[in-house]
Design a protein around this motif. Structure first.
Motif, PDB file in Angstrom:
ATOM      1  N   SER A 171       0.856  -1.187   0.000  1.00  0.00           N
ATOM      2  CA  SER A 171       0.000   0.000   0.000  1.00  0.00           C
ATOM      3  C   SER A 171       0.889   1.233   0.000  1.00  0.00           C
ATOM      4  O   SER A 171       1.756   1.384   0.867  1.00  0.00           O
ATOM      5  N   ASP A 304      -2.863   1.094   6.608  1.00  0.00           N
ATOM      6  CA  ASP A 304      -1.873   0.046   6.328  1.00  0.00           C
ATOM      7  C   ASP A 304      -0.815   0.504   5.331  1.00  0.00           C
ATOM      8  O   ASP A 304      -0.097  -0.314   4.756  1.00  0.00           O
ATOM      9  N   ASN A 306       2.417   1.360   3.519  1.00  0.00           N
ATOM     10  CA  ASN A 306       3.804   0.932   3.714  1.00  0.00           C
ATOM     11  C   ASN A 306       4.812   2.007   3.318  1.00  0.00           C
ATOM     12  O   ASN A 306       5.897   2.084   3.892  1.00  0.00           O
TER      13      ASN A 306
END
Length: 384
Positions: A171, A304, A306
């Motif tokens: 993500s 979420d 990253n």
């Protein structure tokens, strides 16, 4: 002189909310297909005339035109500045105007009111003047059709961000740190999914360089805070930060957009009140406001994430990137340059891409991003 297929070469022009210069990007598309790869051939930033820039900044943060005559004159002056920027880029790179299929010109935003009783957005810089000066077909006025369809007219580049910077296995968020900060959310997808198979979203998060630059100019005389040194010399005022974050706009859900007419020095002064504060402490607090509003928005919409890929002028402020990273533990924050995309010209590349979409009869907006009633072909075409 380099040789290019004229069908595949486009030029994008934009001056963002900060009005800190006119970015011009020459972009080559691999072929004529809808999802063709694109690459930056050359980029150049041209400075504004100082007096014209000062007037545009004043209008952008809520000032009024003195007359219709002034508005018309500014529309043409901005167009000439944009045409000069395009021609300078081509001349520097030995490319004839005839090699370029079209220019996509964003213009200069002077007012953005998508939630007014009669919603509107105004970007000046007459496309006819640009086409006449350059001899290149020009597509301009991209945002108003989306607003007419019930959208915010912004952000318009998440589809390009998805094409250039998404990765199926993680993500990501693309963070544009212009005068206003905005996010494009690129969620993780399963094996085999393409960027456009995913629910790409995007929205403004609040002020970035617009307030930082304005406060820095007022107290140091410098147009921007080089390397964030002015902010680094101060301390964050927690009470002031809380007052700034209490602005109701931050709590609005996407789709959302904003501009200088919302976040300007008068807005800041109203929250400073009569309390004496060191200018460098206010600068540090404004920098923290950008970091906090970006982080808060990302946690609320894509927790979420990253990796955050940053672009725009703010990518050159190491203090700002460091504070954003500090507020996003476990998230990698890095420049789009790490992935071969010049952070200074992503937005200008986007308007080259939008011009290509328009001439091909394809939609340029993502309704899930802007809130429009559906996909729309954007912009007005001014033939060479």
């Amino acid at each position: 002189m380099p040789k290019f297929d004229q069908e595949h070469l486009f030029l994008g022009l934009i001056s963002g909310t900060s009005a800190d210069g006119i970015d011009a990007a020459l972009v080559r598309f691999a072929d004529g297909g809808e999802h063709a790869r694109c690459a930056l051939v050359a980029g150049r930033t041209s400075p504004w005339d100082g007096a014209l820039r000062a007037r545009l900044v004043d209008l952008g943060q809520g000032g009024d035109c003195t007359s219709l005559d002034e508005y018309g004159s500014l529309d043409v002056q901005v167009a000439h500045a944009f045409a000069d920027a395009a021609l300078a880029l081509l001349s520097e790179n030995g490319i004839a105007p005839g090699a370029v299929r079209a220019i996509g010109s964003h213009g200069q935003t002077v007012r953005h009111r998508p939630e007014a009783a009669h919603p509107f957005t105004l970007q000046i810089g007459d496309g006819d003047v640009i086409a006449e000066r350059t001899g290149i077909t020009t597509v301009a006025d991209f945002r108003r059709r989306d607003v007419a369809a019930g959208g915010h007219g912004a952000p318009l580049l998440p589809a390009l961000h998805a094409a250039l910077l998404s990765a199926p296995g993680e993500s990501r968020a693309v963070l544009n740190l212009g005068g206003i900060a905005n996010l494009t959310l690129l969620p993780r997808a399963g094996t085999g999914a393409t960027a456009m198979d995913r629910a790409v979203r995007g929205f403004d998060t609040g002020p970035a360089n617009a307030l930082l630059d304005a406060w820095c100019l007022r107290h140091t005389g410098a147009a921007f805070d080089a390397d964030g040194a002015f902010a680094a010399s101060g301390q964050v005022d927690d009470a002031l930060l809380a007052a700034l974050l209490d602005e109701s706009w931050f709590a609005l859900p996407p789709p959302k957009s904003t501009g200088r007419e919302q976040f300007h020095l008068r807005w800041l002064q109203a929250r400073l009140g009569d309390t004496a504060r060191a200018p460098q402490d206010v600068q540090a607090t404004l920098l923290e406001l950008t970091a906090a509003s970006v982080a808060n928005a990302l946690f609320a919409t894509q927790p979420d994430t990253n990796r955050v890929l940053a672009c725009g002028g703010g990518v050159h402020n190491p203090q700002l990137l460091a504070r954003i990273a500090a507020r996003l533990p476990g998230v990698v924050v890095e420049s789009t340059a790490r992935y071969g995309v010049d952070p200074d010209f992503v937005e200008a590349m986007g308007f080259a891409w939008l011009a290509r979409q328009t001439l091909a009869g394809r939609a340029g907006n993502l309704p899930a991003v802007t809130g429009a009633r559906g996909p729309r072909i954007l912009g007005a075409i001014h033939l060479a």
